[in-house]
Motif scaffolding. Structure first.
Motif, short mmCIF file in Angstrom:
data_model
loop_
_atom_site.label_atom_id
_atom_site.label_comp_id
_atom_site.label_asym_id
_atom_site.label_seq_id
_atom_site.Cartn_x
_atom_site.Cartn_y
_atom_site.Cartn_z
N PRO A 187 0.79 -1.37 -0.02
CA PRO A 187 -0.10 -0.01 0.03
C PRO A 187 0.90 1.30 0.05
O PRO A 187 0.24 2.14 -0.42
N ASP A 188 2.14 1.13 0.36
CA ASP A 188 2.88 2.28 0.40
C ASP A 188 3.54 2.77 -0.81
O ASP A 188 3.69 3.97 -1.00
N THR A 189 3.67 1.86 -1.85
CA THR A 189 4.10 2.05 -3.01
C THR A 189 3.02 1.74 -4.30
O THR A 189 3.49 2.27 -5.33
N GLY A 190 2.14 1.10 -3.90
CA GLY A 190 1.01 0.64 -5.05
C GLY A 190 1.63 -0.41 -5.85
O GLY A 190 1.13 -0.62 -6.87
N GLU A 191 2.81 -1.11 -5.55
CA GLU A 191 3.34 -1.94 -6.43
C GLU A 191 3.37 -3.31 -5.65
O GLU A 191 3.20 -3.35 -4.61
N SER A 192 3.50 -4.35 -6.47
CA SER A 192 3.67 -5.82 -6.04
C SER A 192 4.61 -5.77 -4.93
O SER A 192 5.66 -5.37 -5.16
N TRP A 193 4.31 -6.77 -3.88
CA TRP A 193 5.29 -7.15 -2.71
C TRP A 193 6.37 -8.13 -3.69
O TRP A 193 7.10 -8.45 -2.81
N GLY A 194 5.91 -8.82 -4.63
CA GLY A 194 6.67 -9.83 -5.26
C GLY A 194 6.24 -11.33 -5.07
O GLY A 194 6.95 -12.20 -5.53
N TRP A 195 5.00 -11.29 -4.53
CA TRP A 195 4.54 -12.80 -3.86
C TRP A 195 3.54 -12.82 -5.07
O TRP A 195 2.28 -13.24 -4.83
N THR A 196 4.23 -13.25 -6.22
CA THR A 196 3.29 -13.32 -7.50
C THR A 196 2.69 -14.81 -7.61
O THR A 196 1.90 -15.02 -8.52
N ASP A 197 3.05 -15.58 -6.61
CA ASP A 197 2.68 -16.92 -6.74
C ASP A 197 1.45 -17.37 -5.86
O ASP A 197 0.85 -18.04 -5.63
N THR A 198 0.90 -15.88 -5.34
CA THR A 198 -0.30 -15.87 -4.75
C THR A 198 -1.38 -14.86 -5.30
O THR A 198 -1.07 -13.92 -5.72
N ALA A 199 -2.57 -14.89 -4.70
CA ALA A 199 -3.62 -14.22 -5.29
C ALA A 199 -4.17 -13.23 -3.63
O ALA A 199 -4.41 -14.09 -2.80
N ASP A 200 -4.36 -12.07 -3.96
CA ASP A 200 -4.51 -11.12 -2.69
C ASP A 200 -6.19 -11.68 -2.37
O ASP A 200 -7.10 -11.35 -3.17
N LEU A 201 -6.21 -11.76 -0.98
CA LEU A 201 -7.77 -11.84 -0.63
C LEU A 201 -8.68 -10.64 -0.42
O LEU A 201 -7.74 -9.78 0.31
N ASN A 202 -9.90 -10.50 -0.43
CA ASN A 202 -10.54 -9.23 -0.14
C ASN A 202 -11.36 -9.19 0.99
O ASN A 202 -12.35 -10.14 0.98
N TYR A 203 -10.97 -8.67 1.97
CA TYR A 203 -11.67 -8.54 3.30
C TYR A 203 -12.85 -7.81 3.39
O TYR A 203 -13.58 -7.76 4.63
N ASP A 204 -13.05 -7.16 2.36
CA ASP A 204 -14.67 -6.31 2.31
C ASP A 204 -15.38 -7.36 2.06
O ASP A 204 -16.74 -7.07 2.21
#
Length: 475
Positions: A187-204
């Motif tokens: 969130p600080d850079t708006g760029e990927s952490w590099g964990w490209t083997d995973t999909a981000d979950l939506n807690y909303d």
């Protein structure tokens, strides 16, 4: 024929009656647990062990690890934290160089990359590398027989790309403006952490939360585990974890560890957090880039920010540090013993990582099969003695009703403190420098040098500590 039919009916009725009769059980029979429930008392003097099942043995199985649980008991271990036990995604599986295995043409080369434990394809299944659910149950049972609790590493922030939710519930995931599921973003850079083997979950998405909680409850209800270590807990909403802990405690008391250093997580959700800050201080002091003064400042900061019942996990290594930042031999080449002793004697709970007990001196591979040594040496014996002291001496209580901590004197190079509880006193004194130091210990009475089993009377005796030497005195 009619007679035979009649006889058959009579036989069936008799058999049914017998079966029905054998099913009659006494009412209100309480099933006895195989280990006392998780309690604040257990947390006071526990040692926690991080188990890397893949690398723990040449077999890399639950069964191979289970055989050694009595060895962990020798080390004073009361909690085993198992790194993720779930299957690892095939889609976008990573190789050691950061590429995807799908890009590797040679099949034999491709197969040696087993992927990241933290790219989960099914929350309710077992990684077949490790064995079966029955093997897992045997591990939990053996741990409980040895008075050890078992917590499981859980990955709540993201899943692997072939988790069923990807196709069945794409709305469970964070999506970009094109409606594409994305990997976790900084969130600080708006760029990927590099964990490209995973999909981000939506807690909303509240439905995703409900399913996640159901999957967490599954392991407590069906496999009798005693809690969870939550991966990257600082990236998941606090209120979700508060709900999780409330729901799990309806089943039984649990122990919850957050991979975070975030005090609000400890209010209603977690029992213990990572001592990341102090770990980095250890590394800096070991390299001569910081002094004991930095440690003192950290302790004062904790006094001002943490509640009395908050627990810090203290460590000199773990799976991330070993694989990515260096072994103890690299980071603390001549002084790992003094920092290890400090993790046991300062307030909190000490961690042992797989292989640490055998003085592991290489970085374990993260995406491939590797193994740890199994030869006991002087460092194993040190951990054994420190574990026995932690388990038995109230002055080292470090949980929700911890022993007092009192800094004695002040020095740039010497750390001297006293801890007391229930009439027991313990003094730690350590020289965190490359020069000999003479120390006057400002306590009164006869103490025992715990590691050397000799008697010393203070304040009459001044002691000289060689570089990186430490003493633990008990009374």
């Amino acid at each position: 024929m009619k007679k035979l039919i009649a006889l058959s009916i009579i036989a069936f009725i008799s058999l049914y009656a017998c079966k029905k009769e054998t099913k009659t059980e006494p009412q209100n029979v309480e099933v006895q647990p195989d280990i006392p429930p998780v309690s604040p008392e257990m947390m006071e003097n526990a040692v926690i062990y991080e188990a890397n099942i893949r690398q723990y043995s040449p077999e890399g199985t639950f069964d191979a690890f289970t055989k050694d649980i009595p060895v962990l008991k020798e080390l004073g271990v009361k909690i085993i934290w198992l790194m993720p036990i779930n299957p690892i995604s095939e889609i976008k599986r990573k190789a050691t160089d950061g590429s995807f295995t799908s890009e590797i043409e040679d099949e034999a080369e491709r197969k040696k990359y087993l992927g990241s434990y933290y790219s989960v394809s099914d929350y309710k299944a077992i990684n077949p590398e490790f064995g079966t659910k029955e093997d897992f149950d045997e591990l939990v049972s053996e741990a409980h027989k040895n008075g050890i609790y078992v917590i499981v590493d859980w990955v709540p922030n993201h899943t692997g790309w072939d988790h069923p939710w990807i196709t069945e519930h794409p709305d469970y995931y964070t999506q970009n403006e094109k409606g594409e599921i994305i990997d976790p973003i900084n969130p600080d850079t708006g760029e990927s952490w590099g964990w490209t083997d995973t999909a981000d979950l939506n807690y909303d998405n509240m439905e995703m939360r409900k399913e996640m909680i159901a999957d967490l409850k599954y392991w407590v209800e069906n496999h009798n585990i005693d809690g969870f270590r939550m991966d990257v807990a600082h990236k998941v909403p606090v209120d979700f974890f508060e709900t999780v802990t409330t729901e799990l405690k309806k089943i039984k008391p649990v122990f919850m560890l957050a991979e975070a250093e975030q005090p609000d997580l400890l209010i209603n959700a977690f029992d213990m957090q990572y001592g990341w800050h102090v770990h980095h201080i250890f590394n800096e002091i070991a390299k001569g880039k910081a002094t004991v003064k930095t440690f003192d400042e950290y302790m004062v900061q904790n006094e001002n920010t943490l509640q009395d019942d908050d627990i810090n996990m203290n460590f000199v290594t773990n799976h991330d540090e070993n694989s990515w930042n260096g072994t103890l031999k690299e980071r603390m080449p001549n002084n790992k013993e003094i920092f290890t002793a400090l993790t046991y004697t300062m307030p909190g709970m000490p961690l042992i990582y797989s292989g640490q007990e055998y003085d592991l001196d290489h970085r374990l591979k993260f995406f491939e099969k590797d193994s740890i040594p199994k030869t006991r040496g002087a460092y194993f014996e040190l951990l054994k003695k420190l574990g026995a002291l932690k388990n038995s001496n109230p002055a080292l209580n470090g949980g929700k009703n911890k022993a007092s901590y009192k800094r004695l004197d002040s020095s740039e190079n010497v750390l001297l403190f006293e801890r007391e509880k229930d009439g027991s006193s313990l003094v730690f004194v350590g020289n965190f420098s490359n020069q000999p130091e003479q120390v006057h210990v400002s306590v009164t009475g006869e103490y025992t040098d715990y590691l050397n089993e000799t008697k010393t009377k203070f304040p009459d005796t001044a002691i000289t500590l060689q570089p990186w030497e430490f003493r633990i005195y008990t009374k």
